[in-house]
Each structure stands twice: as C-alpha cells, then as structure tokens.
Design a protein around this motif. Structure first.
Motif, PDB file in Angstrom:
ATOM      1  N   GLY A 193      41.127  -1.488 -18.763  1.00 46.85           N
ATOM      2  CA  GLY A 193      39.724  -1.432 -19.182  1.00 46.85           C
ATOM      3  C   GLY A 193      38.836  -2.349 -18.378  1.00 46.85           C
ATOM      4  O   GLY A 193      37.829  -1.924 -17.793  1.00 46.85           O
ATOM      5  N   LEU A 194      39.206  -3.641 -18.330  1.00 43.15           N
ATOM      6  CA  LEU A 194      38.407  -4.580 -17.557  1.00 43.15           C
ATOM      7  C   LEU A 194      38.489  -4.288 -16.067  1.00 43.15           C
ATOM      8  O   LEU A 194      37.498  -4.457 -15.332  1.00 43.15           O
ATOM      9  CB  LEU A 194      38.871  -6.013 -17.844  1.00 43.15           C
ATOM     10  CG  LEU A 194      38.070  -7.130 -17.173  1.00 43.15           C
ATOM     11  CD1 LEU A 194      36.616  -7.087 -17.612  1.00 43.15           C
ATOM     12  CD2 LEU A 194      38.697  -8.492 -17.481  1.00 43.15           C
ATOM     13  N   ALA A 237      35.996  -1.601 -15.344  1.00 44.96           N
ATOM     14  CA  ALA A 237      34.626  -2.127 -15.346  1.00 44.96           C
ATOM     15  C   ALA A 237      34.326  -2.885 -14.054  1.00 44.96           C
ATOM     16  O   ALA A 237      33.236  -2.744 -13.472  1.00 44.96           O
ATOM     17  CB  ALA A 237      34.422  -3.025 -16.559  1.00 44.96           C
ATOM     18  N   LEU A 238      35.286  -3.682 -13.589  1.00 45.92           N
ATOM     19  CA  LEU A 238      35.088  -4.407 -12.335  1.00 45.92           C
ATOM     20  C   LEU A 238      34.988  -3.447 -11.162  1.00 45.92           C
ATOM     21  O   LEU A 238      34.183  -3.659 -10.237  1.00 45.92           O
ATOM     22  CB  LEU A 238      36.234  -5.390 -12.120  1.00 45.92           C
ATOM     23  CG  LEU A 238      36.195  -6.193 -10.811  1.00 45.92           C
ATOM     24  CD1 LEU A 238      34.946  -7.062 -10.737  1.00 45.92           C
ATOM     25  CD2 LEU A 238      37.452  -7.046 -10.674  1.00 45.92           C
ATOM     26  N   TYR A 239      35.761  -2.386 -11.190  1.00 47.12           N
ATOM     27  CA  TYR A 239      35.701  -1.393 -10.117  1.00 47.12           C
ATOM     28  C   TYR A 239      34.313  -0.758 -10.032  1.00 47.12           C
ATOM     29  O   TYR A 239      33.747  -0.626  -8.940  1.00 47.12           O
ATOM     30  CB  TYR A 239      36.771  -0.325 -10.356  1.00 47.12           C
ATOM     31  CG  TYR A 239      36.608   0.903  -9.492  1.00 47.12           C
ATOM     32  CD1 TYR A 239      36.965   0.892  -8.145  1.00 47.12           C
ATOM     33  CD2 TYR A 239      36.097   2.093 -10.026  1.00 47.12           C
ATOM     34  CE1 TYR A 239      36.812   2.008  -7.357  1.00 47.12           C
ATOM     35  CE2 TYR A 239      35.950   3.218  -9.239  1.00 47.12           C
ATOM     36  CZ  TYR A 239      36.313   3.179  -7.907  1.00 47.12           C
ATOM     37  OH  TYR A 239      36.156   4.289  -7.124  1.00 47.12           O
ATOM     38  N   PHE A 240      33.752  -0.364 -11.175  1.00 46.76           N
ATOM     39  CA  PHE A 240      32.415   0.240 -11.164  1.00 46.76           C
ATOM     40  C   PHE A 240      31.364  -0.771 -10.710  1.00 46.76           C
ATOM     41  O   PHE A 240      30.391  -0.408 -10.021  1.00 46.76           O
ATOM     42  CB  PHE A 240      32.069   0.779 -12.543  1.00 46.76           C
ATOM     43  CG  PHE A 240      32.731   2.087 -12.862  1.00 46.76           C
ATOM     44  CD1 PHE A 240      32.602   3.162 -12.006  1.00 46.76           C
ATOM     45  CD2 PHE A 240      33.488   2.237 -14.011  1.00 46.76           C
ATOM     46  CE1 PHE A 240      33.218   4.376 -12.291  1.00 46.76           C
ATOM     47  CE2 PHE A 240      34.101   3.442 -14.311  1.00 46.76           C
ATOM     48  CZ  PHE A 240      33.966   4.518 -13.448  1.00 46.76           C
ATOM     49  N   ALA A 241      31.558  -2.028 -11.069  1.00 48.99           N
ATOM     50  CA  ALA A 241      30.605  -3.047 -10.621  1.00 48.99           C
ATOM     51  C   ALA A 241      30.652  -3.215  -9.106  1.00 48.99           C
ATOM     52  O   ALA A 241      29.599  -3.329  -8.440  1.00 48.99           O
ATOM     53  CB  ALA A 241      30.912  -4.374 -11.309  1.00 48.99           C
ATOM     54  N   TRP A 265      29.085  -0.316  -7.395  1.00 48.77           N
ATOM     55  CA  TRP A 265      27.628  -0.408  -7.467  1.00 48.77           C
ATOM     56  C   TRP A 265      27.084  -1.180  -6.277  1.00 48.77           C
ATOM     57  O   TRP A 265      25.995  -0.888  -5.777  1.00 48.77           O
ATOM     58  CB  TRP A 265      27.231  -1.067  -8.782  1.00 48.77           C
ATOM     59  CG  TRP A 265      25.757  -1.314  -8.916  1.00 48.77           C
ATOM     60  CD1 TRP A 265      25.074  -2.454  -8.595  1.00 48.77           C
ATOM     61  CD2 TRP A 265      24.781  -0.383  -9.400  1.00 48.77           C
ATOM     62  NE1 TRP A 265      23.735  -2.313  -8.859  1.00 48.77           N
ATOM     63  CE2 TRP A 265      23.511  -1.035  -9.349  1.00 48.77           C
ATOM     64  CE3 TRP A 265      24.834   0.922  -9.872  1.00 48.77           C
ATOM     65  CZ2 TRP A 265      22.345  -0.416  -9.753  1.00 48.77           C
ATOM     66  CZ3 TRP A 265      23.652   1.544 -10.275  1.00 48.77           C
ATOM     67  CH2 TRP A 265      22.441   0.872 -10.207  1.00 48.77           C
TER      68      TRP A 265
END
Length: 356
Positions: free
Chosen positions: A243-244, A247-251, A254
């Motif tokens: 999960g985390l 989230a870090l991958y999408f950040a 970006w």
C-alpha cells in the motif's frame, strides 16, 4: 506445268517436286544464333554451274526447344550447405554461393526472411507481455529468482546503509518473491512472538502477585491468545509494503520519475527482513531490551530504504527530495513504534519493573 497444283519456285513451302532440279535448300547452321544465320549456296558440279545456280532460299530456323527442367534438390539446413547472405538474408541450396554483393540471389536459391534478433514471435508462451494485467502469467518474471539471488538480497537488507547499491543491482531484475514471503513470514512470526511475550508477562505478574500476598485476585484472571494480533499484523505489513509502496510510486511518477512499481515493492519488502529476528529477541521480558532491539531494527531498515531511494528521489524532485525522504523515514519509524507498543507490550496489568 499447267496443273492446278503447281507452285511458284519462289514459295519455299510449295511442293518440292515442282522445284527446279538445280535449286538446293541448305539448312542454317544451328550452332549459330538465329540472328547470325546467313544463307549459303551450294555450287553444282560442272562448268558454268555458278552461272545457272540461283541463290539459295533461306529456310527459317526451327525454334529451339526448352531443356527439360531438372527438379531442384530439397532444401537441407546443415552446417555444410547452409549459405546465408548477411546483406539480403537469403538462404541458398546446397552447393550454391550467395550472390555478389548480396543483391541478386544465387541460382537455385530460395529467399527467406529471418526474424529480428531478440524478438518474440506472436503467440510465444515465453513472452509475458502478451497476457493481460489480470493474468498471473504476466508477472512470472517477478518470481523468476533462485536461492542465490534471494539470499544475497536478504543479506544486503541486513546491512542497511552499508548497502546503498541494492537499488542499482536489482534495478533491471526486481522480484516480488522475496518481499511477499518476507512480509508473510513476518505476519506469523510477529503475531506468535507477541502472544508468547504477553504470556510470559502474565506469568511474571502472577508470580509477583503471589509473592506479595495478592494470589487471590491474580488467580481469578486468565490469559487468552490474542488472535487479533494476526489480523493487525497482516494489515500492517502488507499495507506497509504494497500500500505505502504504491503511494510512493505514484508520488514519484508525479515528479516524472522512471522508477518501476516492482522496484519500490522490492526495496520495501526486503527492508522488513531484519524485523523477523527482532521479533524473537523481543520475547525477552525486559522493557529496555525490547526498546533497544526495536529501535536498532527500525533504524537499520529505515536507512536501507532511504539510502537506496535517495538518488531516485533527488533525480525526480530535487526541490522536494528532503521532504519526501523525511516522510519516508517518519512513516517507517511509526511502524517500529507500533511493533513495540502493540505486539510487545502486555496490556493486562501494569508492567513489572524490568519487563515490558
């Protein structure tokens, strides 16, 4: 001569019996080409024959007949008769050489088009990209590791900041086999070790109460296995890794980073390896030992994550790199704090001095 069947002597296709006896037809020399055929005159023996011998009438040369076609031998691919042209990619038959310059195929050759190197043919079962994302066969390369690879990656995760090249080594070959089994093993180990640590703390309190004359009240209480630790452990570790990590991958995406999701999961999964031996040490019913072991394990694994993601984050977002690294370190410290306060802290009664 007045016969209706008479033919003129100038017609070469007339009846030969009507020709002049002095006229002779000489066939052309077939060794010459058709264009080079010249009429020949055969003189008649006797004096003055040349004066009475007319010019020979040329006879059209017969059309040359095509030679019978010889069947070509079957194409055989062997080391001795396989002739390949590097320019045209043609494969010749046995005994034939490639055409000069590779532009014209040799006689008897059969053109063939060779597939480009390192190109998977359509329908190749070894190509995982042909499967949709919901098919597990698409992710086979992420589990294509052997024991040597897993042992090296597990050992590198124990070294923490001393192994900052983990990302560089696994960049082209990340795996999910190790991260999945590390997280799964940690779920069971942490739940079992936490329950056993609670049981030891409970027994210690019973003994202390009996020694203080309060055996009646402590004897009325019972200890039960806390199965909720298993569920919370699964939520914590699977959520932290996958999960985390997502989230870090999408950040990072970006900020236009080229990192792959499998690389992030690989680092986060292997970073938890050090918590497995930590869980066994935390069974010891001494509070400061548990704090020390949890702190060391959290610090080593957190530095392992930061040191391997540092360069990627600075390349993607240099202005916000410090903030992102701080968030990563803070969330990892929160995981260590949850391990200490939830799994290795007995909540049935106040702690006994020297135990957790």
């Amino acid at each position: 001569m007045g016969s209706p069947y008479a033919r003129t002597r100038d017609n070469p296709f007339a009846d030969s019996t009507l020709y002049d006896v002095n006229t002779t037809y000489v066939p052309p020399d077939l060794s010459e080409t058709v264009d080079a055929v010249v009429p020949a005159v055969v003189p008649v023996a006797g004096a003055g024959a040349a004066a009475h011998t007319p010019a020979a009438v040329p006879f059209p040369a017969p059309a040359p007949q095509a030679a019978a076609a010889t069947p070509a031998p079957p194409l055989q691919f062997t080391e001795s008769n396989l002739n390949t042209s590097a320019v045209t990619g043609q494969i010749g038959r046995p005994g034939t050489a490639p055409a000069a310059g590779g532009s014209v195929p040799a006689a008897g050759s059969r053109p063939a088009t060779a597939p480009p190197a390192n190109t998977s043919l359509p329908g190749d079962p070894d190509d995982p990209n042909q499967y949709p994302f919901w098919n597990v066969r698409r992710y086979r390369p992420l589990f294509n590791v052997d024991t040597k690879d897993v042992v090296w990656r597990v050992g590198s995760s124990f070294l923490g900041p001393l192994k900052p090249d983990f990302m560089a080594v696994t960049l082209s070959s990340p795996d999910l086999y190790g991260p999945f089994w590390v997280a799964t093993t940690l779920i069971f180990v942490t739940a079992v070790a936490g329950n056993y640590a609670d049981f030891i703390a409970f027994r210690s309190q019973q003994k202390a109460a009996a020694a203080g004359g309060d055996a009646g009240s402590i004897g009325e209480r019972q200890w039960y296995t806390d199965y909720a630790k298993m569920s919370f452990s699964a939520l914590l570790f699977y959520g932290y890794v996958f999960g985390l990590g997502l989230a870090l991958y999408f950040a990072l995406r970006w900020f236009k980073s080229e990192i792959k999701l499998s690389n992030v999961w690989c680092i986060y999964g292997y970073s938890l390896t050090i918590f497995i031996p930590m869980a066994f040490v935390c069974i010891v019913p001494i509070g400061w030992v548990r704090w020390l072991v949890v702190g060391l394990a959290t610090g080593m694994s957190g530095l392992f994550i930061v040191s391997n993601l540092k360069q990627t984050i600075y390349d993607a977002a240099p202005a916000r790199a410090v903030m992102l690294l701080g968030i990563i370190a803070g969330l990892h410290a929160a995981v260590g704090l949850l391990l200490r306060l939830y799994f290795f802290h007995y909540r049935g009664a106040p702690e006994v001095t020297g135990s957790g």
